[in-house]
Design an enzyme around this catalytic site. Structure first.
Site, PDB file in Angstrom:
ATOM      1  NE  ARG A   1      -4.172  -1.809   1.991  1.00  0.00           N
ATOM      2  CZ  ARG A   1      -4.069  -2.754   2.266  1.00  0.00           C
ATOM      3  NH1 ARG A   1      -3.748  -2.792   3.054  1.00  0.00           N
ATOM      4  NH2 ARG A   1      -5.797  -3.498   2.591  1.00  0.00           N
TER       5      ARG A   1
ATOM      6  CE  LYS B   1      -0.388  13.673 -15.550  1.00  0.00           C
ATOM      7  NZ  LYS B   1      -0.512  13.398 -16.705  1.00  0.00           N
TER       8      LYS B   1
ATOM      9  CD  GLU C   1       7.437  16.004 -23.013  1.00  0.00           C
ATOM     10  OE1 GLU C   1       6.510  16.832 -22.685  1.00  0.00           O
ATOM     11  OE2 GLU C   1       6.775  14.728 -23.330  1.00  0.00           O
TER      12      GLU C   1
ATOM     13  CE  LYS D   1       5.249  17.035 -16.011  1.00  0.00           C
ATOM     14  NZ  LYS D   1       5.586  15.716 -15.933  1.00  0.00           N
TER      15      LYS D   1
ATOM     16  CD  GLU E   1      -3.729  15.545 -17.516  1.00  0.00           C
ATOM     17  OE1 GLU E   1      -4.188  15.443 -17.990  1.00  0.00           O
ATOM     18  OE2 GLU E   1      -3.047  15.064 -16.713  1.00  0.00           O
TER      19      GLU E   1
ATOM     20  NE  ARG F   1      -0.370  16.686 -14.253  1.00  0.00           N
ATOM     21  CZ  ARG F   1       0.640  16.646 -13.384  1.00  0.00           C
ATOM     22  NH1 ARG F   1       0.171  16.125 -11.711  1.00  0.00           N
ATOM     23  NH2 ARG F   1       1.835  15.590 -13.516  1.00  0.00           N
TER      24      ARG F   1
ATOM     25  CG  ASN G   1      -2.144  16.223 -21.601  1.00  0.00           C
ATOM     26  OD1 ASN G   1      -1.409  15.625 -21.800  1.00  0.00           O
ATOM     27  ND2 ASN G   1      -3.350  16.288 -20.811  1.00  0.00           N
TER      28      ASN G   1
ATOM     29  CG  HIS H   1       2.103  14.891 -24.782  1.00  0.00           C
ATOM     30  ND1 HIS H   1       2.424  16.180 -25.096  1.00  0.00           N
ATOM     31  CD2 HIS H   1       2.241  14.110 -24.172  1.00  0.00           C
ATOM     32  CE1 HIS H   1       4.100  15.891 -24.973  1.00  0.00           C
ATOM     33  NE2 HIS H   1       3.563  14.718 -23.790  1.00  0.00           N
TER      34      HIS H   1
ATOM     35  CG  HIS I   1       0.366   9.749 -25.610  1.00  0.00           C
ATOM     36  ND1 HIS I   1       0.046  10.336 -24.310  1.00  0.00           N
ATOM     37  CD2 HIS I   1       1.871   9.568 -25.117  1.00  0.00           C
ATOM     38  CE1 HIS I   1       0.964  10.827 -23.581  1.00  0.00           C
ATOM     39  NE2 HIS I   1       2.104   9.766 -24.023  1.00  0.00           N
TER      40      HIS I   1
ATOM     41  CG  HIS J   1       7.127   9.912 -25.285  1.00  0.00           C
ATOM     42  ND1 HIS J   1       6.037  10.495 -25.044  1.00  0.00           N
ATOM     43  CD2 HIS J   1       7.437  11.651 -24.372  1.00  0.00           C
ATOM     44  CE1 HIS J   1       5.464  10.964 -24.055  1.00  0.00           C
ATOM     45  NE2 HIS J   1       6.052  11.907 -23.629  1.00  0.00           N
TER      46      HIS J   1
END
Length: 355
Positions: free
Chosen positions: A115, A137, A179, A217, A227, A231, A235, A238, A242, A259
Site C-alpha cells: 500500500r 504521475k 518536451e 512544468k 489535472e 495541467r 498535453n 500528446h 500518444h 516518445h
C-alpha cells in the site's frame, strides 16, 4: 543551481542532489534499499550512482529489460514478487534510476507495494529529467495504450544529475528535447526561441535550459496537481502524439518511435489545428513546423495508417463524456485547453504534415 520546490518534495540538481539524498538516508530509518533499473541504466548509470550512496543499509538491484514494450503490469508483478522474496517491507526505500519508463513503472511499483513505500527518482535521460521528474504521475501501459494504469503519488525527492546525459545517444537527446520545445510553446515564448538555433547551444547552457524546463512544468503542476484544469496544458502535442506512438508500437510493419519523436509530430499536427481554429497565425505555424522538422526526421504515414490512429484517440485519458479533448496553443507561449476537434480537421492536419 538551487533546488526547486515541487508539491511536497524537492527537485535537487547535480552535486546538491547527492548531499540531499544522503541527508535523507541519515534522517529516515529505512530497513533496506531497492534500486530499480533497466538493463541500460544498470550498465551505464548505476556505476556512477552507487559510489554517491553513503549508507550501511542492504542494497538490492532489481533490473528489467529496457523499452516501452516492458512498461506493463507483467513487469510490475515480477518486481513485486522480487521485493517480497527479498524482504521488502513498509520501511523499504525504492530508488528508481533510469529514464521515464523506469521512473513511471518504479514509482507505480513503490506506490502500490504494501500500500505504498517511499521512493526517490533519479532520471537519467533528458526526457525523464524535464518531464517525468515533476508531477507525481506513475503508471504503466495497458497493451499498446499509453499510461492507462497508474496513480498520482509524489516521490520523496528527485535527483537530477546532468552528467548522466553523457551516456545518451543523440536520438534519446532529441526525444527529450521535444518536451522542452513543448514547454516553450505552451508557456514561455522566449524560451521556445532559444531552440531556433540548436548548434549554438553548449553543454553549460543545456543545464540552464533543463532547469527552466523543470521550472515551467512545476509552475503548471503546482496550480493543478490532479489535472482538472491548467495541467492539461502539458498535453499539447500528446493527444495525437500518444496515438501515433501507440500505433507504431503495436504495428509489426512500423519502426517503433521514441516518445519525443511521436510528440514532435503531434505538436506539428496540433499546431496546424490551432492555426485552423484561428488561435495562431500562419507565420507562427510556419515557424513551429520549420523548427521541429529541422530537428526530427519526417515520419511516413500511409493512407491506411490514419484511421487506426484516430481510433486510438478514443482511449486518450483526457477524453470526457466520450469527447476527445485537445490542448491547443493560443499564440506561442499560451495555451487553450478543453478544445473539441472534428475528425476532418485532424485528417487535414495529417495531409499538411505530409506536404
Amino acid at each position: 543551481m538551487n533546488s526547486i520546490q515541487a508539491n511536497n518534495y524537492l527537485v535537487h540538481f547535480n552535486q546538491n542532489a547527492y548531499e540531499a539524498l544522503n541527508k535523507h538516508l541519515r534522517e529516515n530509518k529505512y530497513s533496506n534499499i531497492f534500486i530499480i533499473v533497466d538493463d541500460q541504466t544498470n550498465e551505464y548509470c548505476l556505476p556512477k550512482f552507487i559510489p554517491h550512496l553513503e549508507t550501511e543499509l542492504a542494497i538490492e538491484i532489481i533490473e528489467f529489460e529496457a523499452g516501452e514494450a516492458n512498461k506493463n503490469i507483467e513487469t510490475c508483478i515480477e518486481i513485486w514478487n522480487i521485493l517480497t522474496e527479498l524482504g521488502g517491507d513498509r520501511k523499504s526505500l525504492v530508488i528508481n534510476v533510469g529514464g521515464g519508463v523506469v521512473t513511471d513503472l518504479g514509482g507505480f511499483v513503490a506506490s502500490t507495494f504494501k500500500r505504498g513505500v517511499d521512493f526517490i527518482n533519479v532520471p537519467t535521460t533528458l526526457l525523464s529529467m524535464v518531464d517525468a521528474s515533476v508531477g507525481g504521475k506513475t503508471g504503466v501501459d495497458l497493451g499498446n495504450l499509453k499510461n492507462q494504469i497508474g496513480v498520482i503519488n509524489v516521490p520523496q525527492m528527485v535527483l537530477i544529475d546532468t552528467e548522466y546525459l553523457e551516456t545518451l545517444p543523440q536520438t534519446e537527446m532529441r526525444s527529450g528535447l521535444a518536451e522542452m520545445l513543448k514547454h516553450g510553446l505552451i508557456y514561455d515564448a522566449p524560451y521556445w526561441r532559444q531552440f531556433s538555433d540548436l548548434k549554438s547551444i553548449v553543454f553549460d547552457e543545456l543545464d540552464q535550459l533543463i532547469y527552466r524546463s523543470v521550472e515551467i512544468k512545476n509552475e503548471i503542476v503546482i496550480q493543478d496537481p490532479t489535472e482538472k484544469n491548467i495541467r492539461k496544458a502539458l498535453n499539447f502535442g500528446h493527444t495525437l502524439g500518444h496515438a501515433i506512438e501507440s500505433y507504431f508500437l503495436e504495428s509489426e510493419e512500423k519502426t517503433t518511435l521514441l516518445h519525443g519523436e511521436a510528440i514532435a509530430v503531434g505538436m506539428i499536427l496540433e499546431s496546424y489545428i490551432s492555426l485552423q481554429k484561428n488561435l495562431i497565425t500562419e507565420q507562427e505555424y510556419r515557424e513551429i513546423k520549420t523548427i521541429i522538422k529541422g530537428i526530427y526526421d519526417d515520419v511516413i504515414f500511409e493512407e491506411n495508417d490514419i484511421d487506426p490512429i484516430l481510433e486510438l484517440l478514443i482511449h486518450d485519458k483526457k477524453n470526457e463524456y466520450g469527447t476527445i479533448q485537445f490542448a491547443l496553443i493560443e499564440g506561442i507561449g499560451k495555451i487553450k485547453i478543453n478544445q473539441s476537434v472534428e475528425n476532418k480537421l485532424i485528417l487535414d492536419a495529417f495531409q499538411d504534415y505530409k506536404s
